[in-house]
Design a protein around this motif. Structure first.
Motif, short mmCIF file in Angstrom:
data_model
loop_
_atom_site.label_atom_id
_atom_site.label_comp_id
_atom_site.label_asym_id
_atom_site.label_seq_id
_atom_site.Cartn_x
_atom_site.Cartn_y
_atom_site.Cartn_z
N SER A 101 37.34 36.36 41.11
CA SER A 101 37.93 37.50 40.40
C SER A 101 38.62 37.07 39.13
CB SER A 101 38.97 38.20 41.29
OG SER A 101 38.36 38.79 42.39
N MET A 102 38.64 37.97 38.19
CA MET A 102 39.30 37.78 36.91
C MET A 102 40.81 37.98 37.12
SD MET A 102 38.60 40.05 33.47
CE MET A 102 36.84 39.78 33.50
N THR A 103 41.60 37.12 36.51
CA THR A 103 43.06 37.29 36.52
C THR A 103 43.50 37.84 35.16
OG1 THR A 103 43.59 35.09 35.65
CG2 THR A 103 43.24 35.27 38.04
N ASP A 104 44.77 38.06 35.02
CA ASP A 104 45.30 38.57 33.75
C ASP A 104 45.18 37.54 32.62
OD1 ASP A 104 45.94 40.98 34.92
OD2 ASP A 104 48.01 40.39 35.37
N ASP A 105 44.93 36.27 32.97
CA ASP A 105 44.80 35.22 31.96
C ASP A 105 43.40 35.11 31.37
OD1 ASP A 105 47.46 34.48 32.36
OD2 ASP A 105 46.91 33.11 33.98
N THR A 128 39.27 38.52 27.12
CA THR A 128 38.65 39.84 27.22
C THR A 128 37.13 39.77 27.25
OG1 THR A 128 38.80 40.09 24.83
CG2 THR A 128 40.58 41.04 26.14
N ARG A 175 35.45 43.19 37.17
CA ARG A 175 36.41 42.09 37.23
C ARG A 175 36.11 41.06 38.31
NH1 ARG A 175 40.88 42.62 34.26
NH2 ARG A 175 42.10 41.30 35.66
N GLY A 208 41.28 31.98 33.73
CA GLY A 208 41.40 33.39 34.09
C GLY A 208 40.50 33.82 35.25
N TRP A 209 39.90 32.85 35.95
CA TRP A 209 39.07 33.17 37.10
C TRP A 209 39.57 32.40 38.31
CZ3 TRP A 209 35.46 36.89 37.44
CH2 TRP A 209 35.08 37.48 36.25
#
Length: 82
Positions: A9-13, A16, A45, A77-78
């Motif tokens: 999953s993608m994190t907020d870090d 884009t 995401r 970010g993953w």
């Protein structure tokens, strides 16, 4: 040959531009050649993949390899869903 299903999953870090499809392809290219990977599903995401690993490969070793790979700058970010 055993099969494991993993999700990342993608994190907020995450940048884009970090599309799950692109990230999954990058991840596959970094894994051992003997592992077979099949995409199961993608969302905006996350990515879920089925990994077929050689007999004798222990699942904890697979998860360690995944986590080590995902900790590199290429995968900022993953994270693997636990």
């Amino acid at each position: 040959m055993p099969t494991l299903t993993i999700s990342i999953s993608m994190t907020d870090d995450a940048p884009t531009s970090a599309a799950p499809e692109t990230t999954a392809v990058r991840l596959v290219s970094c894994l051992p050649e003997a592992w077979r990977v099949v995409p199961v599903s993608m969302t905006a995401r996350s990515a879920t993949l089925s990994l077929t690993i050689p007999d004798g490969t222990q699942p904890p070793a697979v998860l360690e390899t995944l986590d080590a790979t995902l900790s590199t700058a290429l995968f900022t970010g993953w994270t693997r869903n636990r």
